[in-house]
Write a protein that holds these residues in place. Structure first.
Motif, PDB file in Angstrom:
ATOM      1  N   ILE A  13       0.832  -1.208   0.000  1.00  0.00           N
ATOM      2  CA  ILE A  13       0.000   0.000   0.000  1.00  0.00           C
ATOM      3  C   ILE A  13       0.865   1.255   0.000  1.00  0.00           C
ATOM      4  O   ILE A  13       0.594   2.228  -0.695  1.00  0.00           O
ATOM      5  N   GLU A  14       1.911   1.259   0.834  1.00  0.00           N
ATOM      6  CA  GLU A  14       2.883   2.364   0.892  1.00  0.00           C
ATOM      7  C   GLU A  14       2.223   3.717   1.158  1.00  0.00           C
ATOM      8  O   GLU A  14       2.639   4.743   0.619  1.00  0.00           O
ATOM      9  N   GLY A  15       1.158   3.714   1.966  1.00  0.00           N
ATOM     10  CA  GLY A  15       0.535   4.977   2.359  1.00  0.00           C
ATOM     11  C   GLY A  15      -0.236   5.685   1.269  1.00  0.00           C
ATOM     12  O   GLY A  15      -0.612   6.853   1.423  1.00  0.00           O
ATOM     13  N   ARG A  16      -0.532   5.012   0.179  1.00  0.00           N
ATOM     14  CA  ARG A  16      -1.209   5.671  -0.943  1.00  0.00           C
ATOM     15  C   ARG A  16      -2.669   5.996  -0.616  1.00  0.00           C
ATOM     16  O   ARG A  16      -3.363   5.209   0.021  1.00  0.00           O
ATOM     17  N   LYS A  17      -3.121   7.147  -1.112  1.00  0.00           N
ATOM     18  CA  LYS A  17      -4.496   7.601  -0.886  1.00  0.00           C
ATOM     19  C   LYS A  17      -5.344   7.525  -2.146  1.00  0.00           C
ATOM     20  O   LYS A  17      -6.525   7.857  -2.109  1.00  0.00           O
ATOM     21  N   ASN A  18      -4.749   7.111  -3.259  1.00  0.00           N
ATOM     22  CA  ASN A  18      -5.477   7.010  -4.517  1.00  0.00           C
ATOM     23  C   ASN A  18      -5.446   5.572  -5.021  1.00  0.00           C
ATOM     24  O   ASN A  18      -4.518   4.818  -4.737  1.00  0.00           O
ATOM     25  N   SER A  19      -6.474   5.205  -5.784  1.00  0.00           N
ATOM     26  CA  SER A  19      -6.510   3.873  -6.384  1.00  0.00           C
ATOM     27  C   SER A  19      -5.322   3.704  -7.329  1.00  0.00           C
ATOM     28  O   SER A  19      -4.825   4.679  -7.917  1.00  0.00           O
ATOM     29  N   PHE A  20      -4.860   2.459  -7.489  1.00  0.00           N
ATOM     30  CA  PHE A  20      -3.700   2.233  -8.345  1.00  0.00           C
ATOM     31  C   PHE A  20      -3.762   0.864  -8.994  1.00  0.00           C
ATOM     32  O   PHE A  20      -4.472  -0.046  -8.540  1.00  0.00           O
ATOM     33  N   GLN A  21      -3.001   0.721 -10.084  1.00  0.00           N
ATOM     34  CA  GLN A  21      -2.815  -0.539 -10.785  1.00  0.00           C
ATOM     35  C   GLN A  21      -1.324  -0.788 -10.966  1.00  0.00           C
ATOM     36  O   GLN A  21      -0.554   0.154 -11.164  1.00  0.00           O
ATOM     37  N   GLU A  22      -0.920  -2.045 -10.893  1.00  0.00           N
ATOM     38  CA  GLU A  22       0.471  -2.390 -11.129  1.00  0.00           C
ATOM     39  C   GLU A  22       0.578  -3.874 -11.431  1.00  0.00           C
ATOM     40  O   GLU A  22      -0.288  -4.673 -11.050  1.00  0.00           O
ATOM     41  N   SER A  23       1.632  -4.238 -12.154  1.00  0.00           N
ATOM     42  CA  SER A  23       1.906  -5.639 -12.467  1.00  0.00           C
ATOM     43  C   SER A  23       2.889  -6.202 -11.451  1.00  0.00           C
ATOM     44  O   SER A  23       3.871  -5.546 -11.105  1.00  0.00           O
ATOM     45  N   GLN A  24       2.598  -7.407 -10.977  1.00  0.00           N
ATOM     46  CA  GLN A  24       3.457  -8.063  -9.999  1.00  0.00           C
ATOM     47  C   GLN A  24       3.600  -9.535 -10.344  1.00  0.00           C
ATOM     48  O   GLN A  24       2.706 -10.158 -10.924  1.00  0.00           O
ATOM     49  N   LEU A  25       4.752 -10.099  -9.981  1.00  0.00           N
ATOM     50  CA  LEU A  25       4.988 -11.525 -10.177  1.00  0.00           C
ATOM     51  C   LEU A  25       4.100 -12.338  -9.239  1.00  0.00           C
ATOM     52  O   LEU A  25       3.780 -11.892  -8.133  1.00  0.00           O
ATOM     53  N   VAL A  26       3.732 -13.533  -9.679  1.00  0.00           N
ATOM     54  CA  VAL A  26       3.075 -14.504  -8.807  1.00  0.00           C
ATOM     55  C   VAL A  26       4.056 -15.637  -8.554  1.00  0.00           C
ATOM     56  O   VAL A  26       4.891 -15.953  -9.405  1.00  0.00           O
ATOM     57  N   VAL A  27       3.980 -16.237  -7.388  1.00  0.00           N
ATOM     58  CA  VAL A  27       4.896 -17.324  -7.030  1.00  0.00           C
ATOM     59  C   VAL A  27       4.093 -18.516  -6.522  1.00  0.00           C
ATOM     60  O   VAL A  27       3.040 -18.346  -5.892  1.00  0.00           O
ATOM     61  N   PRO A  28       4.581 -19.743  -6.790  1.00  0.00           N
ATOM     62  CA  PRO A  28       3.884 -20.938  -6.305  1.00  0.00           C
ATOM     63  C   PRO A  28       4.311 -21.249  -4.870  1.00  0.00           C
ATOM     64  O   PRO A  28       5.499 -21.300  -4.562  1.00  0.00           O
ATOM     65  N   LEU A  29       3.331 -21.503  -3.996  1.00  0.00           N
ATOM     66  CA  LEU A  29       3.614 -21.776  -2.585  1.00  0.00           C
ATOM     67  C   LEU A  29       2.940 -23.074  -2.169  1.00  0.00           C
ATOM     68  O   LEU A  29       1.862 -23.418  -2.656  1.00  0.00           O
ATOM     69  N   ASP A  30       3.590 -23.781  -1.223  1.00  0.00           N
ATOM     70  CA  ASP A  30       2.977 -24.995  -0.696  1.00  0.00           C
ATOM     71  C   ASP A  30       2.055 -24.648   0.461  1.00  0.00           C
ATOM     72  O   ASP A  30       1.816 -23.476   0.763  1.00  0.00           O
ATOM     73  N   VAL A  31       1.545 -25.666   1.140  1.00  0.00           N
ATOM     74  CA  VAL A  31       0.560 -25.449   2.195  1.00  0.00           C
ATOM     75  C   VAL A  31       1.150 -24.687   3.373  1.00  0.00           C
ATOM     76  O   VAL A  31       0.425 -24.053   4.147  1.00  0.00           O
ATOM     77  N   ASP A  32       2.483 -24.708   3.521  1.00  0.00           N
ATOM     78  CA  ASP A  32       3.154 -23.976   4.597  1.00  0.00           C
ATOM     79  C   ASP A  32       3.622 -22.590   4.163  1.00  0.00           C
ATOM     80  O   ASP A  32       4.327 -21.910   4.916  1.00  0.00           O
ATOM     81  N   GLY A  33       3.265 -22.194   2.937  1.00  0.00           N
ATOM     82  CA  GLY A  33       3.683 -20.875   2.450  1.00  0.00           C
ATOM     83  C   GLY A  33       5.110 -20.833   1.953  1.00  0.00           C
ATOM     84  O   GLY A  33       5.662 -19.745   1.768  1.00  0.00           O
ATOM     85  N   GLN A  34       5.715 -22.007   1.692  1.00  0.00           N
ATOM     86  CA  GLN A  34       7.093 -22.056   1.212  1.00  0.00           C
ATOM     87  C   GLN A  34       7.113 -22.097  -0.317  1.00  0.00           C
ATOM     88  O   GLN A  34       6.261 -22.715  -0.960  1.00  0.00           O
ATOM     89  N   LEU A  35       8.137 -21.437  -0.890  1.00  0.00           N
ATOM     90  CA  LEU A  35       8.278 -21.370  -2.344  1.00  0.00           C
ATOM     91  C   LEU A  35       8.605 -22.751  -2.910  1.00  0.00           C
ATOM     92  O   LEU A  35       9.412 -23.488  -2.347  1.00  0.00           O
ATOM     93  N   ILE A  36       7.983 -23.095  -4.034  1.00  0.00           N
ATOM     94  CA  ILE A  36       8.246 -24.353  -4.728  1.00  0.00           C
ATOM     95  C   ILE A  36       9.022 -24.050  -5.999  1.00  0.00           C
ATOM     96  O   ILE A  36       8.570 -23.260  -6.839  1.00  0.00           O
ATOM     97  N   ASN A  37      10.173 -24.677  -6.146  1.00  0.00           N
ATOM     98  CA  ASN A  37      11.004 -24.487  -7.337  1.00  0.00           C
ATOM     99  C   ASN A  37      10.764 -25.611  -8.341  1.00  0.00           C
ATOM    100  O   ASN A  37      10.127 -26.618  -8.044  1.00  0.00           O
TER     101      ASN A  37
END
Length: 206
Positions: A91-115
């Motif tokens: 959020i970074e303190g923003r007061k206006n609506s925003f759009q941005e592209s971000q990477l998605v990552v695969p996670l297991d049931v414990d929230g750990q990254l899967i390679n």
């Protein structure tokens, strides 16, 4: 034409150099493990890394991610471990609506990254509505010390107010009716002959 599983296959050595002669090969066989290559669709999820930075008087609307489906591809044993594909939003303190592209990552049931797997697409477009729900305004605090309560032959050397300002949150008309400062309740110095620390309520607008 091998199926999934462990197979022992012969080692074959070839060369394009006619001067090279293959005398022997050691080992003659190697074990090869083949795994099914699979693809599973996941709806992307998100987590907000800094919700505490959302300014007072603001709220987040319904966040959307596009596309709504991510293909997770790779060896079956790795893909089966995937519990979600997640992106992060700051959020970074923003007061206006925003759009941005971000990477998605695969996670297991414990929230750990899967390679060892691939995501298609690897990014999502995040749309974050930021809405103002209440008016905010920061004003200084005034200590309302009653001068006629100061003992004879005594005077005030200094007054320290902590915090020195306060943030008002509420209906716009009410917030704007507050003057240049917000006063404390009256402070009496009767029978006070040395430094004191007081917790004093503020006189809030009705």
């Amino acid at each position: 034409n091998l199926t999934a599983g462990v197979h022992r296959v012969p080692v074959e050595v070839t060369t394009e150099d006619e001067r090279v002669q293959v005398v022997s090969v050691d080992p003659n066989f190697v074990d090869v493990t083949l795994e099914p290559f699979v693809s599973i669709e996941f709806a992307p999820t998100y987590s907000i890394t800094d919700p505490e930075t959302l300014p007072l008087g603001y709220k987040l609307g319904e966040i959307s991610l596009s596309p709504g489906s991510i293909s997770v591809k790779g060896p079956e044993q790795f893909v089966e471990q995937v519990n979600e594909v997640r992106t992060e939003i700051a959020i970074e303190g923003r007061k206006n609506s925003f759009q941005e592209s971000q990477l998605v990552v695969p996670l297991d049931v414990d929230g750990q990254l899967i390679n060892g797997i691939r995501l298609e697409p690897a990014e999502v477009l995040i749309s974050v509505p930021v809405e103002q729900t209440e008016q905010t305004r920061q004003v200084p605090i005034y200590a309302d010390i009653k001068a006629d309560t100061i003992e004879d032959n005594y005077e005030i050397n200094s007054v320290l107010i902590s915090p020195p300002t306060v943030t008002l949150i509420g209906d716009e008309l009410v917030v704007q009716q507050v003057g240049e400062f917000l006063a404390t309740a009256p402070i009496s110095l009767t029978n006070v002959f040395s430094e004191i620390n007081l917790d004093v309520p503020l006189l809030l607008p009705e």
